[in-house]
Design a protein around this motif. Sequence first.
Motif, short mmCIF file in Angstrom:
data_model
loop_
_atom_site.label_atom_id
_atom_site.label_comp_id
_atom_site.label_asym_id
_atom_site.label_seq_id
_atom_site.Cartn_x
_atom_site.Cartn_y
_atom_site.Cartn_z
N MET A 223 0.79 -1.16 0.00
CA MET A 223 -0.12 0.21 0.01
C MET A 223 0.78 1.25 -0.02
O MET A 223 2.13 1.14 0.76
CB MET A 223 -0.93 0.02 1.43
CG MET A 223 -1.85 -1.00 1.34
SD MET A 223 -2.90 -0.95 2.90
CE MET A 223 -1.78 -1.07 4.12
N LEU A 225 0.93 5.25 1.19
CA LEU A 225 0.06 5.98 2.06
C LEU A 225 0.60 7.42 2.02
O LEU A 225 1.71 7.83 1.85
CB LEU A 225 0.29 5.36 3.33
CG LEU A 225 -0.16 3.95 3.73
CD1 LEU A 225 0.24 3.64 5.09
CD2 LEU A 225 -1.78 3.73 3.47
N ASN A 229 -2.53 8.95 5.80
CA ASN A 229 -2.64 7.52 5.85
C ASN A 229 -4.03 6.86 5.05
O ASN A 229 -4.22 5.93 5.12
CB ASN A 229 -3.02 6.93 7.23
CG ASN A 229 -1.59 7.01 8.19
OD1 ASN A 229 -0.46 6.84 7.70
ND2 ASN A 229 -1.94 7.18 9.52
N ILE A 231 -4.68 5.35 1.38
CA ILE A 231 -4.04 4.73 0.38
C ILE A 231 -4.20 5.24 -1.13
O ILE A 231 -5.38 5.74 -1.51
CB ILE A 231 -4.80 3.27 0.19
CG1 ILE A 231 -4.79 2.47 1.53
CG2 ILE A 231 -4.22 2.32 -0.96
CD1 ILE A 231 -5.45 1.01 1.51
N THR A 488 5.05 -4.27 3.58
CA THR A 488 3.55 -4.05 3.06
C THR A 488 2.97 -2.49 2.82
O THR A 488 1.81 -2.53 2.32
CB THR A 488 2.56 -4.95 4.05
OG1 THR A 488 2.86 -4.13 5.25
CG2 THR A 488 2.99 -6.15 4.09
N SER A 489 3.80 -1.77 3.21
CA SER A 489 3.36 -0.24 3.07
C SER A 489 4.56 0.51 2.76
O SER A 489 5.58 0.13 2.93
CB SER A 489 2.47 0.32 4.16
OG SER A 489 3.12 0.42 5.22
#
Length: 601
Positions: A223, A225, A229, A231, A488-489
């Motif tokens: 993701m 951000l 925060n 997406i 993951t982000s």
Amino acid sequence: MMVTILCEAPNMLGCDDVTRTAVMTGIGAEDDIPLGERKTVTDFCYLLDKSKQLFNGLRDLPQYGHKQWQSYFGRTFDVYTKLWKFQQQHRQVLDNRYGLKRWQIGEVASKIGQLYYHYYLRTSETSYLNEAFSFYSAIRQRSYYYQVNKEDRPELVVKKLRYYARFIVVCLLLNKMDLVKVLVKELSEEIEEYTQRFNTEDQLEWNLVLQEVAAFVEADPVMILNDDNAILVKSNRLQEGGVPQLEPGMVVGQLTLADALIVGNCNNQVKFSELTVDMFRMLQALEREPVNLATQSSKPGTLVREDSCTLPLCITEPSEKPAKRENPHKYLLYKPTFSQLYTFLAASFKELPANSVLLVYLSATGVFPTGRSEYEGPYDFGGVLTNTNRDVVNGETVQKRNQAQKEMHCLHPGDLYPFTRKPLFVIVDSSNSTAYKNFSNLFGQPMVCLLSPTVYPKSMQDQSQRGSLFTLFLYCPLMGFLSVCGLTSARQGLWEKAQDFLRKVSHDIGQMLTSSRALDQAFLQFYGDEFLRLLMIRFVFCSATLRLHKLFREARSFPESYPQLPKQELLDNSVLQKHILELAAMLDVQNLFTDGMLDNY
């Protein structure tokens, strides 16, 4: 369900019924209806029936070949242009004398949206996705289907649900993920009301649609951000300046990627409609960022405002002879049988223009040989699975009689040999991809195979349902890099900084490819095409990254190619390794990589 044309006839009145309805809805007897208004209803009815006839005929058109269907599509667009314009100009008469309902107008708009979407599937021109979106979006904004829920007719509600499913497909392809989530919520509510009200048997089918699209939206492993925060969704289609340019003095081929077959047949991979995650990613890797046709002065069509939402008065009819194809033509084949796959291959091969390339992308379960023969030929290494309804005798599946027989429901490397008479570019993402490194270039035409790893570290295998790591690298190298590092982000600022750095890395890889003395000339023959250039550069980056990663220790965990790429000059190039370590340091994951020169595997 949604990729193929659902050629359902608009549930509207025929001409004979219209005359009777006009009497019922008019004031007084039929003779009291002015002749002009009666002619308006008759003309509308004729256009409606003609449009229905042409639309239903679309399903009879061949799914392959470039020329057989274009004139038919042109006639269909022409009739829908007249129908749409006619109902706008004579709305009051049609409301009073025909009893025209808003959901019926929505059906016409939905059919036009389907026309544009299927024209996109036929031509791969992404601009037509925007045209489909404009009609689908207007249906929702104007609440054309709102009154459907008040009528005691379940088939009308199904039309509304199918409209939502088609709209979601178009939004996914345009990367409008925020809108997709809103549409999924609305669809869920519509399905719940539909099933409770009518107690239908297709409840499980519609719930499966919801599950599929929800999983599809969540498939991206990383993701991006922003500061709030939220997406962010980034497009990974080819954009202006997104590929390293050819520099003066570079000697490369002048081949152009004209056709691509994108095949998806992986067990248990996330899909929506007839599009797996891998197919979706490769499809976008072979397209340029779409533009809106209505903004192009060279295209016909004037916009009008109605109900505070714009829609074309004249539908933008595709030209039969575009000046230049922006994207390669693509066939999307979800779980094809061998016969289907070979038919589409042959059609693409037959119509491939001079100095053009056919690309075959195979994302499929591996089929392995059952025994070893003394002579190992192109049918002795297995291949990838093709779909089959196996013969069943007495309730049991018929198996091969002996090990000497080859698996028939499989695309073997030898099956591609006839198509190597023209330039061929193959990408295989499979557990048996290495079967395709045993090629022989029989006809001397340029040919390259990019092959995925066949084994991944255990920590990576859990992600396979959400799409292959190899295809992810070819689609978005930074997302692949973050994913292989377990991230993951990423913050928007860091993402953009890393993307800028990767552009420099891609430029350097391009120079390494074109300056290498050990590189097979086939790669340079394909380097002149921007899409193929980018795929080769991303393949090298993926290979070099995995060869440096500490979790990837087996030779089977590295991508391979036919012909082989030189290790010292490319895959283990010290400058490229330095770039990868710098990127890892930027993302604070340098501990996952080895900083020494690798052994030659």
